[in-house]
Design an enzyme around this catalytic site. Structure first.
Site, PDB file in Angstrom:
ATOM      1  N   ASP A 113       0.786  -1.083   0.113  1.00  0.00           N
ATOM      2  CA  ASP A 113       0.146  -0.050  -0.089  1.00  0.00           C
ATOM      3  C   ASP A 113       1.008   1.288   0.038  1.00  0.00           C
ATOM      4  O   ASP A 113       2.038   1.258   0.415  1.00  0.00           O
ATOM      5  CB  ASP A 113      -0.922  -0.227   1.226  1.00  0.00           C
ATOM      6  CG  ASP A 113      -2.020  -1.080   0.993  1.00  0.00           C
ATOM      7  OD1 ASP A 113      -2.447  -1.400   0.055  1.00  0.00           O
ATOM      8  OD2 ASP A 113      -2.609  -1.482   2.181  1.00  0.00           O
ATOM      9  N   ASP A 129      -6.890  -1.059  -4.679  1.00  0.00           N
ATOM     10  CA  ASP A 129      -7.984  -0.731  -4.065  1.00  0.00           C
ATOM     11  C   ASP A 129      -8.744   0.497  -4.773  1.00  0.00           C
ATOM     12  O   ASP A 129     -10.039   0.370  -4.502  1.00  0.00           O
ATOM     13  CB  ASP A 129      -7.462  -0.077  -2.680  1.00  0.00           C
ATOM     14  CG  ASP A 129      -6.769  -1.140  -1.999  1.00  0.00           C
ATOM     15  OD1 ASP A 129      -6.796  -2.378  -2.144  1.00  0.00           O
ATOM     16  OD2 ASP A 129      -5.735  -0.875  -1.079  1.00  0.00           O
TER      17      ASP A 129
END
Length: 151
Positions: A113, A129
């Protein structure tokens, strides 16, 4: 047309993996780099769970959920012929995002991330995402406003 929808999913996976590769190659875990001052930073983190770090270490759960989601999405892409293209685009983005994160989980054991919003307390997220979120929004738009018979 199935090739088009799978190509969209493939582009989503490719973009996700390219950004993650760049992050891993150019930042160390925990390193922050300004992207858009006061809006968003790059922050390389390893996510062993889901948003807000829920289900940490439950990789098997994510494998099962992603496998089921992939099967359902592929079924809908193949079987649903008379639907608005927005429905198929949303499914393609959902598929691409799901597979992008699955690749990380299989290859690395965690998800890379990197996007940290500065103006709100929100989980750090990645390109996959973002595609999942956009896919869900487009699916809702389709189901509510365009085609109540999609599913």
């Amino acid at each position: 047309m199935l090739v088009l929808w799978l190509a969209i999913a493939g582009v989503a996976v490719l973009l996700d993996q390219l950004v993650k590769h760049w992050i891993v190659a150019n930042l160390v875990v925990g390193q922050t780099q300004a992207l858009m001052p006061k809006l968003m930073d790059l922050l390389y983190v390893r996510n062993y769970g889901a948003a807000w770090s829920i289900l940490q270490g439950k990789t098997w759960f994510f494998y099962i959920v992603t496998t089921i989601a992939t099967i359902v999405i592929l079924y809908l892409l193949i079987r649903k012929k008379e639907v608005h293209p927005l429905f198929k685009i949303s499914l393609s983005l959902l598929l691409g995002g799901a597979l992008g994160n699955l690749i990380d989980r299989i290859h690395l054991g965690y998800v890379v991330d990197m996007f940290q919003l500065k103006f709100i307390n929100f989980p750090i997220f990645n390109v996959a995402d973002t595609f999942v979120t956009i896919g869900v929004i487009l699916l809702f738009i389709d189901l509510i406003f365009l085609d109540k018979e999609s599913i």
